[in-house]
Design a protein around this motif. Structure first.
Motif, PDB file in Angstrom:
ATOM      1  N   ASN A   1      11.624 -57.058   3.162  1.00  0.00           N
ATOM      2  CA  ASN A   1      10.418 -56.907   3.974  1.00  0.00           C
ATOM      3  C   ASN A   1       9.612 -55.691   3.521  1.00  0.00           C
ATOM      4  N   LEU A   2      10.300 -54.593   3.179  1.00  0.00           N
ATOM      5  CA  LEU A   2       9.597 -53.415   2.673  1.00  0.00           C
ATOM      6  C   LEU A   2       8.829 -53.741   1.391  1.00  0.00           C
ATOM      7  N   GLU A   3       9.429 -54.542   0.518  1.00  0.00           N
ATOM      8  CA  GLU A   3       8.750 -54.898  -0.728  1.00  0.00           C
ATOM      9  C   GLU A   3       7.460 -55.666  -0.441  1.00  0.00           C
ATOM     10  N   LYS A   4       7.501 -56.571   0.525  1.00  0.00           N
ATOM     11  CA  LYS A   4       6.294 -57.319   0.905  1.00  0.00           C
ATOM     12  C   LYS A   4       5.228 -56.382   1.471  1.00  0.00           C
ATOM     13  N   LEU A   5       5.650 -55.440   2.309  1.00  0.00           N
ATOM     14  CA  LEU A   5       4.704 -54.489   2.891  1.00  0.00           C
ATOM     15  C   LEU A   5       4.093 -53.597   1.821  1.00  0.00           C
TER      16      LEU A   5
ATOM     17  N   ALA B   1       0.147 -53.219   1.120  1.00  0.00           N
ATOM     18  CA  ALA B   1      -0.505 -51.912   1.174  1.00  0.00           C
ATOM     19  C   ALA B   1      -1.190 -51.589  -0.154  1.00  0.00           C
ATOM     20  N   LYS B   2      -0.538 -51.938  -1.255  1.00  0.00           N
ATOM     21  CA  LYS B   2      -1.126 -51.688  -2.575  1.00  0.00           C
ATOM     22  C   LYS B   2      -2.438 -52.460  -2.733  1.00  0.00           C
ATOM     23  N   LYS B   3      -2.453 -53.705  -2.256  1.00  0.00           N
ATOM     24  CA  LYS B   3      -3.665 -54.513  -2.349  1.00  0.00           C
ATOM     25  C   LYS B   3      -4.781 -53.912  -1.489  1.00  0.00           C
TER      26      LYS B   3
ATOM     27  N   GLU C   1       3.722 -51.671  11.659  1.00  0.00           N
ATOM     28  CA  GLU C   1       2.756 -50.576  11.471  1.00  0.00           C
ATOM     29  C   GLU C   1       3.399 -49.331  10.886  1.00  0.00           C
ATOM     30  N   PHE C   2       4.579 -48.978  11.348  1.00  0.00           N
ATOM     31  CA  PHE C   2       5.255 -47.753  10.922  1.00  0.00           C
ATOM     32  C   PHE C   2       5.442 -47.740   9.404  1.00  0.00           C
ATOM     33  N   TYR C   3       5.890 -48.858   8.837  1.00  0.00           N
ATOM     34  CA  TYR C   3       6.146 -48.921   7.404  1.00  0.00           C
ATOM     35  C   TYR C   3       4.899 -49.265   6.603  1.00  0.00           C
ATOM     36  N   LEU C   4       4.031 -50.095   7.149  1.00  0.00           N
ATOM     37  CA  LEU C   4       2.783 -50.407   6.456  1.00  0.00           C
ATOM     38  C   LEU C   4       1.954 -49.142   6.272  1.00  0.00           C
TER      39      LEU C   4
END
Length: 232
Positions: A181-185, A189-191, A212-215
Motif C-alpha cells: 500500500n505504501l508503494e501505491k501511495l 504522491a510522485k505523480k 492521509e498520514f502516509y500520502l
C-alpha cells in the motif's frame, strides 16, 4: 505510525469512585466478558487522534483498543483505565488481538481505584509498567516517542525499527500488505508532485483521504526530491 498526544480522561473515566463501581461489577452475565461502557470513551479517543488510527495512521471509525488487553489472562482491571486505551481502526484492533508482554504474564495489574476490590501484584503506574515490559511490548504512540523506535523509509516503502519495541511493533502491524500500500501511495504522491499539484490544493483531499498520514509523508518526500533534482 501516528504520534498521539494523550488528552484528559472523559467522564466517567475521570472519576475514581465511578470506576471502582465498574471494577466491582466488571463482568457480564457470562462471567467472562468485561462489560462495555465505550460510547463516550470511543468518541473521546477519536477526537484525541483526529479521527485516525493511532497504529496505522488511517482515518477511520475508531474502536477502543486496550493496549494491555482486558481479557482475564491479561489486565481486566485496567479495562477502564484511560491511559490504557488507544484509538484503533478495526483492522489494527484485530491485528493486535490480545498481545500481552510475557514479562507481565501472571501478574495482576490494577488501577489504584480498584485496590481492595481484588488481590494484585502491581498497581498501575504507566511509566513503571512500561519499563518492566520494555523488551517485549508494543509501541504505545500516546506514551513513547514513535521516532525513537520506528521511522518511515519513504525510499523502500517500509518502516525501519531501531529498538526491540519497534521491531515487535513492525512485525505486528506493518507487514507485506502494508508495504504494498505504501508503494501505491508513493506512486500517487510522485505523480501529484510531477503534475505540480500544490499542497494548498491537496489539503482538503488529505483531510478526506483514509491514508492521509502516509500520502502526506510521501508528498513531502517527493516534493523535496523534486526540488533537489533527484526525482526521475
Amino acid at each position: 505510525m501516528k504520534q498521539v498526544t494523550r488528552t484528559d480522561a472523559p467522564h466517567p473515566l475521570n472519576c475514581s469512585e465511578t470506576k471502582r463501581s465498574f471494577y466491582e461489577d466488571l463482568y457480564d452475565e457470562t462471567g467472562t466478558q468485561v462489560k462495555k461502557r465505550w460510547n463516550v470513551v470511543r468518541d473521546a479517543l477519536s477526537e484525541m487522534s483526529g479521527h485516525h488510527c493511532a497504529y496505522c495512521g488511517k482515518k477511520a471509525k475508531v474502536e477502543v483498543d486496550h493496549f494491555f488487553p482486558k481479557n482475564k489472562r491479561a489486565a481486566p482491571y485496567l479495562a477502564y483505565c484511560w491511559e490504557n486505551l488507544i484509538p484503533a481502526c478495526h483492522d489494527c484492533n484485530q491485528r493486535k488481538l490480545a498481545f500481552f508482554p510475557r514479562s507481565l504474564s501472571g501478574k495482576r495489574i490494577i488501577e489504584s481505584c480498584a485496590e481492595g476490590v481484588v488481590p494484585h501484584d502491581l498497581l498501575y503506574e504507566k511509566s513503571t509498567i512500561m519499563e518492566i515490559a520494555s523488551n517485549d511490548r508494543l509501541l504505545d504512540p500516546t506514551f513513547d516517542r514513535v521516532e525513537e523506535h520506528l521511522t518511515l523509509d519513504c525510499e523502500f516503502f517500509c518502516y525501519n525499527s531501531h529498538t526491540k519495541i519497534g521491531e515487535i511493533t513492525k512485525e505486528r502491524f506493518f507487514g507485506e500488505a502494508f508495504e504494498r500500500n505504501l508503494e501505491k501511495l508513493s506512486h500517487l504522491a510522485k505523480k501529484l508532485v510531477s503534475e505540480k499539484v500544490t499542497v494548498d490544493i491537496l489539503n482538503p483531499i488529505f483531510d478526506l483521504y483514509g491514508d492521509e498520514f502516509y500520502l502526506r509523508a510521501y508528498y513531502e518526500y517527493w516534493y523535496l526530491e523534486n526540488a533537489e533534482g533527484r526525482m526521475r
